[in-house]
Design a protein around this motif. Sequence first.
Motif, PDB file in Angstrom:
ATOM      1  N   PHE A 305       0.833  -1.206   0.000  1.00  8.49           N
ATOM      2  CA  PHE A 305       0.000   0.000   0.000  1.00  8.49           C
ATOM      3  C   PHE A 305       0.868   1.258   0.000  1.00  8.49           C
ATOM      4  CE2 PHE A 305      -1.260   3.198   3.213  1.00  8.49           C
ATOM      5  CZ  PHE A 305      -2.221   3.881   2.484  1.00  8.49           C
ATOM      6  N   ILE A 306       1.846   1.322   0.883  1.00  5.64           N
ATOM      7  CA  ILE A 306       2.704   2.506   0.964  1.00  5.64           C
ATOM      8  C   ILE A 306       3.424   2.736  -0.364  1.00  5.64           C
ATOM      9  CG2 ILE A 306       4.834   3.372   2.037  1.00  5.64           C
ATOM     10  CD1 ILE A 306       3.818   2.035   4.662  1.00  5.64           C
ATOM     11  N   ASP A 307       3.966   1.681  -0.932  1.00  7.08           N
ATOM     12  CA  ASP A 307       4.693   1.827  -2.200  1.00  7.08           C
ATOM     13  C   ASP A 307       3.784   2.303  -3.319  1.00  7.08           C
ATOM     14  OD1 ASP A 307       7.022   1.030  -0.993  1.00  7.08           O
ATOM     15  OD2 ASP A 307       6.905  -1.050  -1.683  1.00  7.08           O
ATOM     16  N   ARG A 308       2.641   1.657  -3.477  1.00  5.20           N
ATOM     17  CA  ARG A 308       1.767   1.968  -4.609  1.00  5.20           C
ATOM     18  C   ARG A 308       1.118   3.340  -4.458  1.00  5.20           C
ATOM     19  NH1 ARG A 308       2.365   0.790  -8.931  1.00  5.20           N
ATOM     20  NH2 ARG A 308       0.305   0.122  -9.647  1.00  5.20           N
ATOM     21  N   PHE A 309       0.699   3.699  -3.256  1.00  6.20           N
ATOM     22  CA  PHE A 309       0.118   5.027  -3.063  1.00  6.20           C
ATOM     23  C   PHE A 309       1.183   6.106  -3.206  1.00  6.20           C
ATOM     24  CE2 PHE A 309      -3.726   3.032  -2.202  1.00  6.20           C
ATOM     25  CZ  PHE A 309      -4.726   3.948  -1.911  1.00  6.20           C
ATOM     26  N   GLY A 310       2.397   5.810  -2.774  1.00  7.47           N
ATOM     27  CA  GLY A 310       3.473   6.762  -2.982  1.00  7.47           C
ATOM     28  C   GLY A 310       3.762   7.004  -4.452  1.00  7.47           C
ATOM     29  N   GLU A 311       3.657   5.976  -5.252  1.00  7.24           N
ATOM     30  CA  GLU A 311       3.930   6.083  -6.684  1.00  7.24           C
ATOM     31  C   GLU A 311       2.772   6.682  -7.468  1.00  7.24           C
ATOM     32  OE1 GLU A 311       4.666   2.106  -7.843  1.00  7.24           O
ATOM     33  OE2 GLU A 311       6.638   1.972  -6.860  1.00  7.24           O
ATOM     34  N   ARG A 312       1.537   6.282  -7.140  1.00 12.41           N
ATOM     35  CA  ARG A 312       0.417   6.578  -8.014  1.00 12.41           C
ATOM     36  C   ARG A 312      -0.595   7.577  -7.446  1.00 12.41           C
ATOM     37  NH1 ARG A 312      -1.426   2.660 -11.412  1.00 12.41           N
ATOM     38  NH2 ARG A 312      -3.163   4.123 -11.726  1.00 12.41           N
ATOM     39  N   VAL A 313      -0.780   7.605  -6.122  1.00 14.52           N
ATOM     40  CA  VAL A 313      -1.846   8.417  -5.545  1.00 14.52           C
ATOM     41  C   VAL A 313      -1.327   9.753  -5.027  1.00 14.52           C
ATOM     42  CG1 VAL A 313      -3.604   8.519  -3.735  1.00 14.52           C
ATOM     43  CG2 VAL A 313      -3.224   6.385  -5.000  1.00 14.52           C
ATOM     44  N   LEU A 314      -0.273   9.738  -4.229  1.00  9.06           N
ATOM     45  CA  LEU A 314       0.217  10.998  -3.652  1.00  9.06           C
ATOM     46  C   LEU A 314       0.556  12.036  -4.717  1.00  9.06           C
ATOM     47  CD1 LEU A 314       2.436   9.899  -0.624  1.00  9.06           C
ATOM     48  CD2 LEU A 314      -0.044  10.145  -0.800  1.00  9.06           C
ATOM     49  N   PRO A 315       1.198  11.670  -5.842  1.00 15.06           N
ATOM     50  CA  PRO A 315       1.491  12.705  -6.853  1.00 15.06           C
ATOM     51  C   PRO A 315       0.241  13.409  -7.387  1.00 15.06           C
ATOM     52  CG  PRO A 315       2.823  10.763  -7.249  1.00 15.06           C
ATOM     53  CD  PRO A 315       1.837  10.371  -6.203  1.00 15.06           C
ATOM     54  N   GLN A 316      -0.903  12.733  -7.382  1.00  9.46           N
ATOM     55  CA  GLN A 316      -2.129  13.359  -7.861  1.00  9.46           C
ATOM     56  C   GLN A 316      -2.738  14.337  -6.865  1.00  9.46           C
ATOM     57  OE1 GLN A 316      -5.016  10.810  -9.949  1.00  9.46           O
ATOM     58  NE2 GLN A 316      -3.631   9.076  -9.633  1.00  9.46           N
ATOM     59  N   LEU A 317      -2.248  14.308  -5.619  1.00 10.81           N
ATOM     60  CA  LEU A 317      -2.808  15.151  -4.579  1.00 10.81           C
ATOM     61  C   LEU A 317      -1.902  16.306  -4.202  1.00 10.81           C
ATOM     62  CD1 LEU A 317      -4.169  12.266  -2.355  1.00 10.81           C
ATOM     63  CD2 LEU A 317      -5.486  13.696  -3.913  1.00 10.81           C
ATOM     64  N   MET A 318      -0.768  16.418  -4.867  1.00  7.30           N
ATOM     65  CA  MET A 318       0.181  17.487  -4.547  1.00  7.30           C
ATOM     66  C   MET A 318      -0.053  18.712  -5.416  1.00  7.30           C
ATOM     67  SD  MET A 318       3.642  15.265  -4.003  1.00  7.30           S
ATOM     68  CE  MET A 318       3.811  14.122  -2.647  1.00  7.30           C
TER      69      MET A 318
END
Length: 318
Positions: A305-318
């Motif tokens: 979860f941490i890896d995938r959200f770091g790669e795919r989700v967090l960039p969309q929220l910055m």
Amino acid sequence: MEIGYHASHEQFPPSRLAAAARAAEAAGFAAVLSSDHFAPWSTAQDESGYAWTWLGAAMGATSVPFGIVTAPGVRYHPAVTAQAVATVGELFPGRFTPALGSGQALNEHITGAPWPSKPERNARLTECAGLIRRLLDGETVDHEGRVSVRAARLYTRPAAPPPLFAAALSPQTAREVAAWADGLITVNAPHERLRAITEAFREGGGEGRPLHLQVHLSWHPDEDRARAQALEQWRFAALPRETNQELGLPEQFDAACADLAPDALDDAVHITADLDRHAALLAGYGDLGFTRLYLHQVGADQERFIDRFGERVLPQLM
């Protein structure tokens, strides 16, 4: 919005959560929230490390801000809570945001004290928050009320007291805690419900103060598995809030949730295999005024979860 990681002590041993906190920072998560339980919610979880010990280890190995939701007044005397807050604040200046709540019988019943009504718990919370703030400000405190304090003084204090947030799950509580809280933390719910909670906090005196949100989600690459793990690990979130606060044992939560419908969690947990869908759901909370989200992956695979959200989700929220 800042996006943080939620460390669920009810589900995972402290050593694994400390490693997860380090991994979350490396992946781009901007903060960490710790639960503070004596018992897990379910016999399917079967963990519950001591959060305050863990904070020292996890914060010492990272550089991001941390928060905790804790309940003074029964399991913790407010003077002891104040000492714990002061110690963490002195060790890690500017990085700690404790939130005070009224507690749950699941954790507080262990003292043998009667479990009071919600209005009484809220009154006790207000009393304890005032005592904690006075101690953090350097006063020597004597007090007789719902709790007793005798000649208490904090000999070790941080240069600046950490902000004291309040935890609230209803508009009524949010309005009450606004009288003393430096900010508010609540849990994801339908937007209409969250709007009522945040508006009540502002109307009670919290206008302009920060709003944080814990978000329960279930992600797995397989959609069916995403739903199955949510029902396995976090099914009690479908219970009424009053029931969650009154039940005292994990076995009681298991029994109360035995016959849940497959869609019972849809309002309480974001369940999807689609990472872009998760990003869109999370982005919507910014419109409600939340400045920090803590993401709680209810499934067992925290590392992926941490890896995938770091790669795919967090960039969309910055």
